[in-house]
Motif scaffolding. Sequence first.
Motif, PDB file in Angstrom:
ATOM      1  N   UNK A   1     -22.763  17.381 -11.329  1.00 10.27           N
ATOM      2  CA  UNK A   1     -21.384  17.880 -10.821  1.00 10.27           C
ATOM      3  C   UNK A   1     -20.867  19.443 -11.521  1.00 10.27           C
ATOM      4  N   UNK A   2     -21.366  19.501 -12.919  1.00  9.81           N
ATOM      5  CA  UNK A   2     -21.251  20.374 -13.415  1.00  9.81           C
ATOM      6  C   UNK A   2     -21.933  21.973 -12.981  1.00  9.81           C
ATOM      7  N   UNK A   3     -23.206  21.555 -12.489  1.00 11.49           N
ATOM      8  CA  UNK A   3     -23.894  22.519 -11.810  1.00 11.49           C
ATOM      9  C   UNK A   3     -23.435  22.947 -10.593  1.00 11.49           C
ATOM     10  N   UNK A   4     -22.809  22.251  -9.763  1.00 12.70           N
ATOM     11  CA  UNK A   4     -22.369  22.279  -8.587  1.00 12.70           C
ATOM     12  C   UNK A   4     -20.886  22.889  -8.755  1.00 12.70           C
ATOM     13  N   UNK A   5     -20.190  22.679  -9.854  1.00  9.58           N
ATOM     14  CA  UNK A   5     -18.792  23.453 -10.031  1.00  9.58           C
ATOM     15  C   UNK A   5     -19.240  24.873 -10.334  1.00  9.58           C
ATOM     16  N   UNK A   6     -20.417  25.156 -11.171  1.00  7.56           N
ATOM     17  CA  UNK A   6     -20.523  26.581 -11.425  1.00  7.56           C
ATOM     18  C   UNK A   6     -21.582  27.357 -10.655  1.00  7.56           C
ATOM     19  N   UNK A   7     -22.021  26.471  -9.717  1.00  8.28           N
ATOM     20  CA  UNK A   7     -22.693  27.290  -8.530  1.00  8.28           C
ATOM     21  C   UNK A   7     -24.167  27.511  -9.322  1.00  8.28           C
ATOM     22  N   UNK A   8     -24.760  26.698  -9.898  1.00  2.00           N
ATOM     23  CA  UNK A   8     -26.101  27.045 -10.685  1.00  2.00           C
ATOM     24  C   UNK A   8     -27.025  25.981 -10.092  1.00  2.00           C
ATOM     25  N   UNK A   9     -28.111  26.584  -9.766  1.00  2.88           N
ATOM     26  CA  UNK A   9     -29.134  25.574  -9.129  1.00  2.88           C
ATOM     27  C   UNK A   9     -30.076  25.150 -10.023  1.00  2.88           C
ATOM     28  N   UNK A  10     -31.024  24.128  -9.724  1.00  2.00           N
ATOM     29  CA  UNK A  10     -32.155  23.910 -10.284  1.00  2.00           C
ATOM     30  C   UNK A  10     -33.064  24.841 -10.785  1.00  2.00           C
ATOM     31  N   UNK A  11     -33.186  25.778  -9.622  1.00  2.00           N
ATOM     32  CA  UNK A  11     -33.910  26.925  -9.826  1.00  2.00           C
ATOM     33  C   UNK A  11     -33.691  27.928 -10.869  1.00  2.00           C
ATOM     34  N   UNK A  12     -32.385  28.037 -11.043  1.00  2.00           N
ATOM     35  CA  UNK A  12     -31.915  28.856 -12.040  1.00  2.00           C
ATOM     36  C   UNK A  12     -32.157  28.151 -13.783  1.00  2.00           C
ATOM     37  N   UNK A  13     -31.947  26.926 -13.404  1.00  2.00           N
ATOM     38  CA  UNK A  13     -32.114  26.201 -14.627  1.00  2.00           C
ATOM     39  C   UNK A  13     -33.842  26.391 -15.072  1.00  2.00           C
ATOM     40  N   UNK A  14     -34.542  26.526 -14.232  1.00  2.00           N
ATOM     41  CA  UNK A  14     -36.157  26.654 -14.258  1.00  2.00           C
ATOM     42  C   UNK A  14     -36.577  27.990 -14.848  1.00  2.00           C
ATOM     43  N   UNK A  15     -35.645  28.869 -14.282  1.00  2.00           N
ATOM     44  CA  UNK A  15     -35.901  30.447 -14.752  1.00  2.00           C
ATOM     45  C   UNK A  15     -35.422  30.680 -16.014  1.00  2.00           C
ATOM     46  N   UNK A  16     -34.513  29.779 -16.623  1.00  2.00           N
ATOM     47  CA  UNK A  16     -34.130  30.103 -18.076  1.00  2.00           C
ATOM     48  C   UNK A  16     -34.587  29.088 -18.959  1.00  2.00           C
ATOM     49  N   UNK A  17     -35.731  28.296 -18.677  1.00  2.00           N
ATOM     50  CA  UNK A  17     -36.605  27.739 -19.746  1.00  2.00           C
ATOM     51  C   UNK A  17     -36.397  26.112 -19.451  1.00  2.00           C
ATOM     52  N   UNK A  18     -35.604  25.610 -18.641  1.00  2.00           N
ATOM     53  CA  UNK A  18     -35.670  24.339 -18.522  1.00  2.00           C
ATOM     54  C   UNK A  18     -36.749  23.715 -17.417  1.00  2.00           C
ATOM     55  N   UNK A  19     -37.792  22.905 -17.896  1.00  2.00           N
ATOM     56  CA  UNK A  19     -38.785  22.902 -17.237  1.00  2.00           C
ATOM     57  C   UNK A  19     -38.728  21.681 -16.246  1.00  2.00           C
ATOM     58  N   UNK A  20     -39.565  21.632 -15.327  1.00  2.00           N
ATOM     59  CA  UNK A  20     -39.645  20.464 -14.179  1.00  2.00           C
ATOM     60  C   UNK A  20     -39.856  19.074 -14.873  1.00  2.00           C
TER      61      UNK A  20
END
Length: 61
Positions: free
Chosen positions: A3-22
């Motif tokens: 929900x927080x990701x949706x509110x802030x318009x942040x995708x899973x792809x953006x998390x991956x690009x910033x170092x959060x792995x699959x």
Amino acid sequence: MWETMKKKNISQYQLLKQGIDNKTLDSLKKRKNITLITLGKLCQILDCTPSDIVTFHYDKL
């Protein structure tokens, strides 16, 4: 967290690009444990506090 990701318009792809792995994203989807370091990284990326990401269910402890 989703929900927080949706509110802030942040995708899973953006998390991956910033170092959060699959593997971590998969654990989160399956409601498995993550480390405090990972929680800190997510808070930094999402510009939020841990309470915006996690909830505790004491009946399951």
